[in-house]
Design a protein around this motif. Structure first.
Motif, PDB file in Angstrom:
ATOM      1  N   GLU A 110       0.842  -1.182   0.000  1.00 51.00           N
ATOM      2  CA  GLU A 110       0.000   0.000   0.000  1.00 51.00           C
ATOM      3  C   GLU A 110       0.886   1.243   0.000  1.00 51.00           C
ATOM      4  O   GLU A 110       1.965   1.250   0.596  1.00 51.00           O
ATOM      5  CB  GLU A 110      -0.905   0.041   1.232  1.00 51.00           C
ATOM      6  N   ILE A 111       0.417   2.305  -0.657  1.00 51.91           N
ATOM      7  CA  ILE A 111       1.162   3.559  -0.655  1.00 51.91           C
ATOM      8  C   ILE A 111       0.927   4.269   0.673  1.00 51.91           C
ATOM      9  O   ILE A 111      -0.219   4.527   1.050  1.00 51.91           O
ATOM     10  CB  ILE A 111       0.723   4.456  -1.821  1.00 51.91           C
ATOM     11  N   PRO A 112       2.000   4.556   1.424  1.00 56.34           N
ATOM     12  CA  PRO A 112       1.846   5.181   2.748  1.00 56.34           C
ATOM     13  C   PRO A 112       1.590   6.681   2.650  1.00 56.34           C
ATOM     14  O   PRO A 112       2.515   7.470   2.484  1.00 56.34           O
ATOM     15  CB  PRO A 112       3.184   4.888   3.430  1.00 56.34           C
ATOM     16  N   THR A 113       0.337   7.086   2.729  1.00 55.28           N
ATOM     17  CA  THR A 113      -0.003   8.496   2.717  1.00 55.28           C
ATOM     18  C   THR A 113      -0.067   9.019   4.143  1.00 55.28           C
ATOM     19  O   THR A 113      -0.195   8.253   5.098  1.00 55.28           O
ATOM     20  CB  THR A 113      -1.359   8.732   2.035  1.00 55.28           C
ATOM     21  N   LEU A 114      -0.008  10.326   4.289  1.00 54.42           N
ATOM     22  CA  LEU A 114      -0.026  10.943   5.613  1.00 54.42           C
ATOM     23  C   LEU A 114      -1.324  10.622   6.351  1.00 54.42           C
ATOM     24  O   LEU A 114      -1.326  10.386   7.560  1.00 54.42           O
ATOM     25  CB  LEU A 114       0.150  12.464   5.480  1.00 54.42           C
ATOM     26  N   GLU A 115      -2.422  10.609   5.632  1.00 59.93           N
ATOM     27  CA  GLU A 115      -3.713  10.313   6.254  1.00 59.93           C
ATOM     28  C   GLU A 115      -3.729   8.897   6.838  1.00 59.93           C
ATOM     29  O   GLU A 115      -4.175   8.680   7.963  1.00 59.93           O
ATOM     30  CB  GLU A 115      -4.836  10.475   5.233  1.00 59.93           C
ATOM     31  N   LYS A 116      -3.232   7.921   6.071  1.00 58.04           N
ATOM     32  CA  LYS A 116      -3.193   6.537   6.547  1.00 58.04           C
ATOM     33  C   LYS A 116      -2.289   6.395   7.763  1.00 58.04           C
ATOM     34  O   LYS A 116      -2.620   5.721   8.744  1.00 58.04           O
ATOM     35  CB  LYS A 116      -2.701   5.608   5.435  1.00 58.04           C
ATOM     36  N   ILE A 117      -1.120   7.035   7.695  1.00 60.09           N
ATOM     37  CA  ILE A 117      -0.157   6.947   8.801  1.00 60.09           C
ATOM     38  C   ILE A 117      -0.743   7.575  10.057  1.00 60.09           C
ATOM     39  O   ILE A 117      -0.612   7.038  11.165  1.00 60.09           O
ATOM     40  CB  ILE A 117       1.174   7.628   8.410  1.00 60.09           C
ATOM     41  N   HIS A 118      -1.411   8.700   9.885  1.00 55.26           N
ATOM     42  CA  HIS A 118      -2.021   9.393  11.034  1.00 55.26           C
ATOM     43  C   HIS A 118      -3.055   8.505  11.711  1.00 55.26           C
ATOM     44  O   HIS A 118      -3.093   8.396  12.949  1.00 55.26           O
ATOM     45  CB  HIS A 118      -2.661  10.702  10.549  1.00 55.26           C
ATOM     46  N   GLU A 119      -3.901   7.844  10.934  1.00 51.70           N
ATOM     47  CA  GLU A 119      -4.924   6.963  11.507  1.00 51.70           C
ATOM     48  C   GLU A 119      -4.293   5.782  12.244  1.00 51.70           C
ATOM     49  O   GLU A 119      -4.750   5.393  13.321  1.00 51.70           O
ATOM     50  CB  GLU A 119      -5.854   6.448  10.403  1.00 51.70           C
ATOM     51  N   GLU A 120      -3.239   5.207  11.669  1.00 56.78           N
ATOM     52  CA  GLU A 120      -2.557   4.085  12.314  1.00 56.78           C
ATOM     53  C   GLU A 120      -1.923   4.494  13.635  1.00 56.78           C
ATOM     54  O   GLU A 120      -1.992   3.770  14.628  1.00 56.78           O
ATOM     55  CB  GLU A 120      -1.474   3.518  11.380  1.00 56.78           C
ATOM     56  N   MET A 121      -1.312   5.686  13.661  1.00 59.45           N
ATOM     57  CA  MET A 121      -0.663   6.146  14.888  1.00 59.45           C
ATOM     58  C   MET A 121      -1.681   6.445  15.976  1.00 59.45           C
ATOM     59  O   MET A 121      -1.440   6.210  17.161  1.00 59.45           O
ATOM     60  CB  MET A 121       0.187   7.393  14.591  1.00 59.45           C
ATOM     61  N   LYS A 122      -2.836   6.980  15.597  1.00 56.76           N
ATOM     62  CA  LYS A 122      -3.890   7.228  16.586  1.00 56.76           C
ATOM     63  C   LYS A 122      -4.405   5.917  17.160  1.00 56.76           C
ATOM     64  O   LYS A 122      -4.666   5.815  18.358  1.00 56.76           O
ATOM     65  CB  LYS A 122      -5.044   8.010  15.946  1.00 56.76           C
ATOM     66  N   THR A 123      -4.542   4.911  16.312  1.00 50.15           N
ATOM     67  CA  THR A 123      -5.077   3.621  16.752  1.00 50.15           C
ATOM     68  C   THR A 123      -4.075   2.840  17.584  1.00 50.15           C
ATOM     69  O   THR A 123      -4.412   2.301  18.651  1.00 50.15           O
ATOM     70  CB  THR A 123      -5.497   2.781  15.525  1.00 50.15           C
ATOM     71  N   ASN A 124      -2.850   2.761  17.118  1.00 44.12           N
ATOM     72  CA  ASN A 124      -1.857   1.875  17.740  1.00 44.12           C
ATOM     73  C   ASN A 124      -1.066   2.516  18.865  1.00 44.12           C
ATOM     74  O   ASN A 124      -0.541   1.816  19.736  1.00 44.12           O
ATOM     75  CB  ASN A 124      -0.877   1.369  16.672  1.00 44.12           C
ATOM     76  N   LEU A 125      -0.940   3.852  18.837  1.00 46.35           N
ATOM     77  CA  LEU A 125      -0.077   4.511  19.821  1.00 46.35           C
ATOM     78  C   LEU A 125      -0.787   5.653  20.537  1.00 46.35           C
ATOM     79  O   LEU A 125      -0.160   6.381  21.295  1.00 46.35           O
ATOM     80  CB  LEU A 125       1.192   5.023  19.121  1.00 46.35           C
ATOM     81  N   SER A 126      -2.089   5.803  20.305  1.00 43.43           N
ATOM     82  CA  SER A 126      -2.870   6.889  20.909  1.00 43.43           C
ATOM     83  C   SER A 126      -2.206   8.239  20.661  1.00 43.43           C
ATOM     84  O   SER A 126      -2.125   9.081  21.547  1.00 43.43           O
ATOM     85  CB  SER A 126      -3.039   6.657  22.424  1.00 43.43           C
ATOM     86  N   TYR A 127      -1.744   8.429  19.436  1.00 43.19           N
ATOM     87  CA  TYR A 127      -1.096   9.687  19.064  1.00 43.19           C
ATOM     88  C   TYR A 127      -2.076  10.840  19.227  1.00 43.19           C
ATOM     89  O   TYR A 127      -3.164  10.816  18.637  1.00 43.19           O
ATOM     90  CB  TYR A 127      -0.588   9.597  17.625  1.00 43.19           C
ATOM     91  N   PRO A 128      -1.728  11.876  20.022  1.00 42.31           N
ATOM     92  CA  PRO A 128      -2.693  12.937  20.325  1.00 42.31           C
ATOM     93  C   PRO A 128      -2.683  14.106  19.355  1.00 42.31           C
ATOM     94  O   PRO A 128      -3.510  15.000  19.462  1.00 42.31           O
ATOM     95  CB  PRO A 128      -2.234  13.414  21.710  1.00 42.31           C
ATOM     96  N   GLY A 129      -1.750  14.127  18.420  1.00 38.63           N
ATOM     97  CA  GLY A 129      -1.583  15.304  17.576  1.00 38.63           C
ATOM     98  C   GLY A 129      -2.287  15.201  16.241  1.00 38.63           C
ATOM     99  O   GLY A 129      -2.942  14.205  15.915  1.00 38.63           O
ATOM    100  N   GLY A 130      -2.150  16.246  15.455  1.00 37.71           N
ATOM    101  CA  GLY A 130      -2.765  16.311  14.143  1.00 37.71           C
ATOM    102  C   GLY A 130      -1.799  15.921  13.041  1.00 37.71           C
ATOM    103  O   GLY A 130      -0.645  15.570  13.279  1.00 37.71           O
ATOM    104  N   ARG A 131      -2.287  16.018  11.819  1.00 40.85           N
ATOM    105  CA  ARG A 131      -1.489  15.600  10.672  1.00 40.85           C
ATOM    106  C   ARG A 131      -0.294  16.521  10.440  1.00 40.85           C
ATOM    107  O   ARG A 131       0.791  16.063  10.059  1.00 40.85           O
ATOM    108  CB  ARG A 131      -2.367  15.558   9.418  1.00 40.85           C
ATOM    109  N   GLU A 132      -0.461  17.815  10.676  1.00 37.85           N
ATOM    110  CA  GLU A 132       0.630  18.746  10.410  1.00 37.85           C
ATOM    111  C   GLU A 132       1.813  18.490  11.335  1.00 37.85           C
ATOM    112  O   GLU A 132       2.968  18.544  10.913  1.00 37.85           O
ATOM    113  CB  GLU A 132       0.139  20.187  10.557  1.00 37.85           C
TER     114      GLU A 132
END
Length: 438
Positions: A110-132
């Motif tokens: 799969e092509i790793p886009t910023l949107e996909k990476i952001h969703e994965e980080m929120k799910t797997n690591l409870s990333y609290p920040g935004g895409r920017e």
């Protein structure tokens, strides 16, 4: 005096006064006063405070959801507690997770886009920040954008990928030859370093936890090295540094090189492999290559020492081109590398942004964990406690840490092959844009 318009701005104290006035009229209404409906409460509040009814309603909106007579906290912007910077969220561990999140998309083709990476980080690591914020971190750890069939996605910079491939091949060969591998690194521990949570007696009316002093206190820098069999005997260096800036700023080449020659080299087996990162104090040049700020005479002198024939009449830009051509990958020209070689050892440097390949990172986490549970917050006690925590690390701890780092290296070597095949199926061109249109 006319009522103020709805956009009129009040400070926190003024807002609380308005709320209290409204609460006063609300109580009067409930006690059988002259006000018989809520609109009159608002109207009289507006008249008393000389602001509009709309502004009264807006400022008291939050209060309607609270219990009666409970005043909301009207905090002014300057007094609001600032959130922890997102960059602080990405320690060495979380940076490694982020990097592997990107690579996992490659493995899934799969092509790793910023949107996909952001969703994965929120799910797997409870990333609290935004895409920017995530975009900035990705750029910081060596990713940039590439065009693939008209779409943009993230990939490691070529120089970072090359350095990783080179390191992994080199380490794989060294491990198979059963060489003695030394891992070194520095860390820091603050005087007031402690655990973030602890158990307290919740039933006691005056329950008190451990009083942690305010601020971070003085700082100790710890420099050490170890192998799969444990720390190198006699190689611990623990000293107090100025309590300003990042701990990397407190180290310097003189301190590190002195430790390297007097505490490390005398205590390691012959023909050892020494693994370290690329910190500036690890990498002092013997003959620093000239830069565009150097004059032509200095550039020419450096080239001639390298055995390069320099024609007369060359412009400065042409001389710098020769410099670029004659800085070989294998010609590190570092003081530490030369010192190690003179003693029969060899230095291998970690690729940029890959500290997870150094098992001593896991050891430092255990050292800090030991200190945090026993810290007395007195600088006189901290240094002995750090030495105690180092002595508490077992050979088994080191074996597990080294095994973990080696497994990461093996996994990444296999992943690089998969990614290479994936990218080879596309026409990929790098882009200077940081934009991700997906």
């Amino acid at each position: 005096m006319a009522a103020q318009p709805a956009h009129y701005s009040l400070h926190s104290q003024g807002k609380e006064i308005v709320f209290n006035v409204r609460q006063y009229f609300q109580k009067e209404k409930e006690n059988g006063g002259i006000l018989d409906d809520i609109s009159k409460v608002t109207c009289r509040t507006a008249a008393a405070t000389k602001i509009s009814e709309r502004t009264v309603e807006r400022m008291c909106k939050d209060a309607r959801d609270n219990e009666e007579n409970q005043s909301p906290k009207f905090m002014s912007p300057k007094k609001r507690k600032r959130a922890t910077p997102i960059m602080d969220f990405f320690d060495n561990f979380n940076e490694g997770v982020l990097c592997r999140t990107v690579f996992n998309f490659y493995e899934k083709k799969e092509i790793p886009t910023l949107e996909k990476i952001h969703e994965e980080m929120k799910t797997n690591l409870s990333y609290p920040g935004g895409r920017e914020s995530l975009r900035k971190v990705l750029k910081k750890i060596g990713f940039n954008y590439a065009n693939v069939d008209g779409r943009k996605f993230l990939m490691k910079r070529n120089d970072v990928t090359y350095a990783r491939c080179k390191f992994l091949r080199e380490m794989r060969a060294l491990r198979s030859s059963d060489k003695n591998i030394i891992y070194l690194d520095e860390t820091w521990i603050n005087q007031n370093y402690t655990v973030s949570k602890c158990w307290v007696d919740s039933n006691a009316e005056t329950a008190m936890g451990v009083r942690v002093p305010t601020g971070k206190g003085a700082r100790l820098i710890v420099l050490h090295a170890g192998t799969k069999n444990g720390f190198i005997p006699g190689a611990a260096l623990v000293f107090q540094a100025k309590n300003v800036g990042d701990y990397h700023d407190q180290m310097n080449a003189d301190t590190f090189e002195n430790w390297f020659q007097t505490q490390l080299l005398p205590n390691i087996p012959p023909s050892s492999i020494i693994v370290m990162d690329n910190a500036s104090y690890h990498s002092r040049n013997i003959h620093k290559p000239p830069t565009s700020a150097s004059n032509k005479a200095t550039i020419r002198e450096w080239l001639e020492k390298k055995g390069v024939t320099v024609p007369e009449g060359l412009l400065k830009a042409e001389l710098m081109h020769l410099v670029t051509r004659h800085i070989a990958d294998t010609d590190t020209n570092f003081v530490i590398d030369k010192t190690a070689s003179e003693h029969g050892h060899r230095v291998v440097r970690l690729p940029p942004y890959h500290c997870q390949y150094n098992p001593i990172e896991l050891i430092w986490a255990q050292v800090k964990g030991y200190v945090s549970k026993r810290n007395t917050f007195r600088i006189a006690d901290l240094k002995p406690l750090v030495h105690e925590s180092i002595n508490n690390i077992t050979a088994e701890n080191w074996k597990n840490a080294v095994r973990h780092a080696e497994n990461l290296q093996d996994d990444d070597a296999k992943r690089d092959v998969v990614i290479d095949h994936f990218l080879n199926s596309f026409i990929v061109t790098l882009t200077s844009s940081d934009e991700d249109s997906s």
